[in-house]
Motif scaffolding. Structure first.
Motif, PDB file in Angstrom:
ATOM      1  N   UNK A   1      34.419  43.600 -27.703  1.00 18.72           N
ATOM      2  CA  UNK A   1      34.985  42.430 -27.042  1.00 18.72           C
ATOM      3  C   UNK A   1      35.739  42.820 -25.774  1.00 18.72           C
ATOM      4  N   UNK A   2      36.465  43.925 -25.818  1.00 17.11           N
ATOM      5  CA  UNK A   2      37.259  44.323 -24.649  1.00 17.11           C
ATOM      6  C   UNK A   2      36.375  44.650 -23.450  1.00 17.11           C
ATOM      7  N   UNK A   3      35.116  45.008 -23.685  1.00 11.80           N
ATOM      8  CA  UNK A   3      34.195  45.304 -22.589  1.00 11.80           C
ATOM      9  C   UNK A   3      33.664  44.029 -21.929  1.00 11.80           C
ATOM     10  N   UNK A   4      33.875  42.879 -22.570  1.00 20.37           N
ATOM     11  CA  UNK A   4      33.320  41.621 -22.078  1.00 20.37           C
ATOM     12  C   UNK A   4      34.136  40.993 -20.953  1.00 20.37           C
ATOM     13  N   UNK A   5      35.311  41.534 -20.665  1.00 17.49           N
ATOM     14  CA  UNK A   5      36.142  40.964 -19.604  1.00 17.49           C
ATOM     15  C   UNK A   5      36.904  42.063 -18.889  1.00 17.49           C
ATOM     16  N   UNK A   6      37.475  41.732 -17.760  1.00 20.23           N
ATOM     17  CA  UNK A   6      38.152  42.709 -16.910  1.00 20.23           C
ATOM     18  C   UNK A   6      39.415  43.272 -17.567  1.00 20.23           C
ATOM     19  N   UNK A   7      39.610  44.560 -17.388  1.00 14.40           N
ATOM     20  CA  UNK A   7      40.817  45.227 -17.857  1.00 14.40           C
ATOM     21  C   UNK A   7      41.953  44.938 -16.884  1.00 14.40           C
ATOM     22  N   UNK A   8      43.122  44.616 -17.415  1.00 14.56           N
ATOM     23  CA  UNK A   8      44.305  44.408 -16.585  1.00 14.56           C
ATOM     24  C   UNK A   8      44.957  45.765 -16.309  1.00 14.56           C
ATOM     25  N   UNK A   9      45.354  46.000 -15.076  1.00 13.33           N
ATOM     26  CA  UNK A   9      46.041  47.235 -14.708  1.00 13.33           C
ATOM     27  C   UNK A   9      47.525  46.917 -14.567  1.00 13.33           C
ATOM     28  N   UNK A  10      48.348  47.630 -15.343  1.00 15.38           N
ATOM     29  CA  UNK A  10      49.777  47.323 -15.410  1.00 15.38           C
ATOM     30  C   UNK A  10      50.598  48.600 -15.290  1.00 15.38           C
TER      31      UNK A  10
ATOM     32  N   UNK B   1      57.018  44.855 -24.965  1.00 13.19           N
ATOM     33  CA  UNK B   1      56.951  45.847 -23.899  1.00 13.19           C
ATOM     34  C   UNK B   1      55.734  46.732 -24.097  1.00 13.19           C
ATOM     35  N   UNK B   2      55.001  46.959 -23.012  1.00  9.97           N
ATOM     36  CA  UNK B   2      53.832  47.831 -23.054  1.00  9.97           C
ATOM     37  C   UNK B   2      54.277  49.285 -23.100  1.00  9.97           C
ATOM     38  N   UNK B   3      53.378  50.184 -23.502  1.00  9.65           N
ATOM     39  CA  UNK B   3      53.733  51.600 -23.607  1.00  9.65           C
ATOM     40  C   UNK B   3      54.164  52.203 -22.277  1.00  9.65           C
ATOM     41  N   UNK B   4      54.895  53.309 -22.381  1.00 11.55           N
ATOM     42  CA  UNK B   4      55.290  54.067 -21.195  1.00 11.55           C
ATOM     43  C   UNK B   4      54.366  55.263 -21.001  1.00 11.55           C
ATOM     44  N   UNK B   5      53.379  55.395 -21.869  1.00 17.40           N
ATOM     45  CA  UNK B   5      52.389  56.460 -21.778  1.00 17.40           C
ATOM     46  C   UNK B   5      51.123  55.887 -21.138  1.00 17.40           C
ATOM     47  N   UNK B   6      50.654  56.538 -20.084  1.00 19.19           N
ATOM     48  CA  UNK B   6      49.448  56.080 -19.394  1.00 19.19           C
ATOM     49  C   UNK B   6      48.268  56.087 -20.361  1.00 19.19           C
ATOM     50  N   UNK B   7      47.403  55.084 -20.231  1.00 17.66           N
ATOM     51  CA  UNK B   7      46.215  55.036 -21.064  1.00 17.66           C
ATOM     52  C   UNK B   7      45.644  53.636 -21.166  1.00 17.66           C
ATOM     53  N   UNK B   8      44.590  53.513 -21.954  1.00 19.66           N
ATOM     54  CA  UNK B   8      43.905  52.242 -22.169  1.00 19.66           C
ATOM     55  C   UNK B   8      44.291  51.718 -23.553  1.00 19.66           C
ATOM     56  N   UNK B   9      44.705  50.460 -23.622  1.00 18.84           N
ATOM     57  CA  UNK B   9      45.143  49.840 -24.869  1.00 18.84           C
ATOM     58  C   UNK B   9      44.496  48.463 -24.998  1.00 18.84           C
ATOM     59  N   UNK B  10      44.171  48.113 -26.226  1.00 19.60           N
ATOM     60  CA  UNK B  10      43.658  46.776 -26.522  1.00 19.60           C
ATOM     61  C   UNK B  10      44.691  46.089 -27.401  1.00 19.60           C
ATOM     62  N   UNK B  11      44.957  44.830 -27.100  1.00 19.50           N
ATOM     63  CA  UNK B  11      45.904  44.057 -27.896  1.00 19.50           C
ATOM     64  C   UNK B  11      45.167  42.947 -28.621  1.00 19.50           C
TER      65      UNK B  11
ATOM     66  N   UNK C   1      42.936  41.161 -25.541  1.00 19.61           N
ATOM     67  CA  UNK C   1      42.864  41.534 -24.134  1.00 19.61           C
ATOM     68  C   UNK C   1      43.146  43.026 -24.050  1.00 19.61           C
ATOM     69  N   UNK C   2      42.713  43.644 -22.957  1.00 22.99           N
ATOM     70  CA  UNK C   2      42.964  45.073 -22.814  1.00 22.99           C
ATOM     71  C   UNK C   2      43.677  45.349 -21.501  1.00 22.99           C
TER      72      UNK C   2
END
Length: 92
Positions: free
Chosen positions: A14-23, A62-72, A87-88
Motif C-alpha cells: 500500500x505504501x508504494x501506491x502513493x507518494x512518500x512524504x519527506x519530513x 512526534x516522528x523519529x529523530x533517526x533518519x529512515x523510511x517509516x510507514x504509519x 501513509x509513509x
C-alpha cells in the motif's frame, strides 16, 4: 495530507501506491477527523518490517529523530464503524 484506506493490501504494498512524504527529524504529526472517533491507535512500521505502537498525545505524535523510511498505520474506531489508514514518510 490525505490518508489512504487499507483494503486487504499488505501495508508495504500500500505504501508504494502513493507518494512518500519527506519530513524533518522529530517533526510533529497532527491528525484530525470530521467526526470525533472513540479511539485511535497508531503503529509505526520500520524498514526491517518490525512495528511498534506510537504514543498519541491529544491529536499529535512526534516522528523519529533517526533518519529512515517509516510507514504509519492509523486504526480509527467510531461508535458505528472502524477504518484503517496508512501513509509513509522519509525522515531526513
Amino acid at each position: 495530507m490525505i490518508l489512504r484506506s487499507l483494503s486487504g493490501l499488505d501495508i508495504y504494498e500500500l505504501s508504494e501506491a502513493f507518494d512518500t512524504l519527506h519530513v524533518d527529524k522529530g517533526a510533529t504529526v497532527n491528525i484530525q477527523f470530521d467526526h470525533s472517533p472513540s479511539s485511535i491507535k497508531i503503529k509505526q512500521w520500520n524498514e526491517d518490517h518490525s512495528n511498534k505502537a506510537v504514543e498519541l498525545y491529544g491529536d499529535e505524535w512526534t516522528l523519529p529523530v533517526v533518519e529512515g523510511h517509516y510507514i504509519y498505520e492509523v486504526i480509527v474506531e467510531w461508535n458505528n464503524g472502524k477504518a484503517t489508514y496508512a501513509f509513509d514518510v522519509h525522515v531526513n
